[in-house]
Structure formats: C-alpha cells, structure tokens
Write an enzyme that holds these catalytic residues in place. Structure first.
Site, mmCIF file in Angstrom:
data_model
loop_
_atom_site.group_PDB
_atom_site.id
_atom_site.type_symbol
_atom_site.label_atom_id
_atom_site.label_comp_id
_atom_site.label_asym_id
_atom_site.label_seq_id
_atom_site.Cartn_x
_atom_site.Cartn_y
_atom_site.Cartn_z
ATOM 1 N N CYS A 154 0.837 -1.207 0.000
ATOM 2 C CA CYS A 154 0.000 0.000 0.000
ATOM 3 C C CYS A 154 0.870 1.256 0.000
ATOM 4 C CB CYS A 154 -0.909 -0.029 1.229
ATOM 5 S SG CYS A 154 -1.775 1.501 1.551
ATOM 6 N N CYS A 163 -0.078 3.907 2.703
ATOM 7 C CA CYS A 163 0.330 3.445 4.039
ATOM 8 C C CYS A 163 1.762 3.865 4.328
ATOM 9 C CB CYS A 163 0.222 1.929 4.142
ATOM 10 S SG CYS A 163 -1.445 1.284 3.928
#
Length: 199
Positions: free
Chosen positions: A123, A126
């Site tokens: 991600c 993230c």
C-alpha cells in the site's frame, strides 16, 4: 603502485582470504559476516529488547564470538544492564502486533490510549501515513502508543475491526474504539486526532 599492492597482501605475499580475515576470540574462529551479525542482533533484540544502537556499543569480541555465553561472567550483571540495555525495562511506544494474543495484551488491555495502524506492505498511501503517525505519536512523549497491524498477516484482526481499505487508523482507549479514519491525513489533522484520543 607497487607499495599499494604490497600493503593489501599478508606477510607471505598472499592476498587475504576469508579464512585469514577471521577473528578469534576465546574459542573457535568465526567469520564475521553481515548475515551472522544481523542474525545475532535480531536474536538479542527479541530476547532482551535491545536496539541496534545499543548493540553497536557492545565490545567487538562479543559480536564475533561463537561462544557468547562463555564470555559472560555469572558473578557480573549482563554487560551492565542499566547502561547498555535501556530498552529492556520499558516498552516501545510504537510496535508491530505479532498475533491475536499480543494484540489483546498490548492494545486492548493497554493502560495507555492506542492508535492502531492497519496497513499493508503493498500500500503506497500506508508508506506515507506511517511516518506521519509515528511523528504525531512521538510528540506525545509516551502518553499514547501505536500498534501496527499488517492486514495480510493478521486478516482476522482486520475483519474483526471492519477494515475494508488501507490505511485505516483506529483510536482505542480502555479496549473501546473511540474514533477512526481511512486514508491519508496531513500532520495537523493527525495531531488533532491524537489530541482527541488523549483528551
């Protein structure tokens, strides 16, 4: 140029090999490879809670000796624990959740408020949010903790807390969910989110 070549050779005129580069310290010779050193550091960090910075302060002979336990004197405290192992007595403010029991112990039963960062290695957002969260947590100087949960490793926790997208951040105090958000926030928004959890 010939002087440079001579310096890189040993007394017999041969180039040093891995066998000649070994360091012997009270016991069998062990070649000090990056893999061996890293494995030793990880082992000590898991067992004692020692940081890499503390390991770098250890005497060189301790890291390259295969008989580490034989170098310890039982009558003396382990490498002067208060000086070299300051992290052994206190828990880190930010930690990775290992399993469901670890989550229960360190998050649900925590006396501190906890921010739970549900993330994934793949991600992109993230990777942006993680350092921002850690910075916001560091500003609180130990008044709040942060648990990092990789949703690929702990799918059961992600399902239990209704995580359908990452990054998802959940604020928890006393085992109860106080607030949550999904996606990236800037530093000011994160600071106010953390303040709400402490308040």
């Amino acid at each position: 140029m010939s002087s440079v070549r001579k310096q890189s050779r040993d007394k017999r005129g041969k180039k040093p090999t891995a066998a000649r580069e070994r360091k012997c310290v009270r016991g069998p010779c062990v070649r000090r490879t990056p893999e061996l050193t890293m494995a030793f550091r990880l082992l000590v960090r898991r067992v004692c809670g020692v940081s890499v910075r503390d390991l770098q302060r250890l005497p060189a002979g301790v890291l390259c000796s295969s008989s580490f336990s034989s170098r310890l004197n039982v009558s003396q405290p382990l490498l002067s624990l208060p000086r070299l192992l300051p992290l052994a007595s206190c828990r880190s403010v930010s930690f990775n959740v290992q399993d469901h029991d670890d989550f229960t112990e360190r998050v649900i039963n925590s006396q501190l408020p906890v921010l739970i960062d549900f993330h994934a290695q793949w991600c992109g957002p993230c990777k942006i949010l993680g350092p921002r969260l850690e910075k916001a947590i560091a500003k609180q100087k130990g008044r709040i903790a942060m648990a990092k949960v990789d949703i690929d490793e702990h799918t059961d926790l992600a399902i239990e807390y209704g995580v359908s997208a990452v990054p998802t951040v959940i604020a928890m105090r006393g085992g109860d969910v106080i607030d949550q958000f999904v996606g990236i926030k800037d530093e000011d928004q994160l600071d106010s989110f953390v303040q709400k959890l402490i308040g």
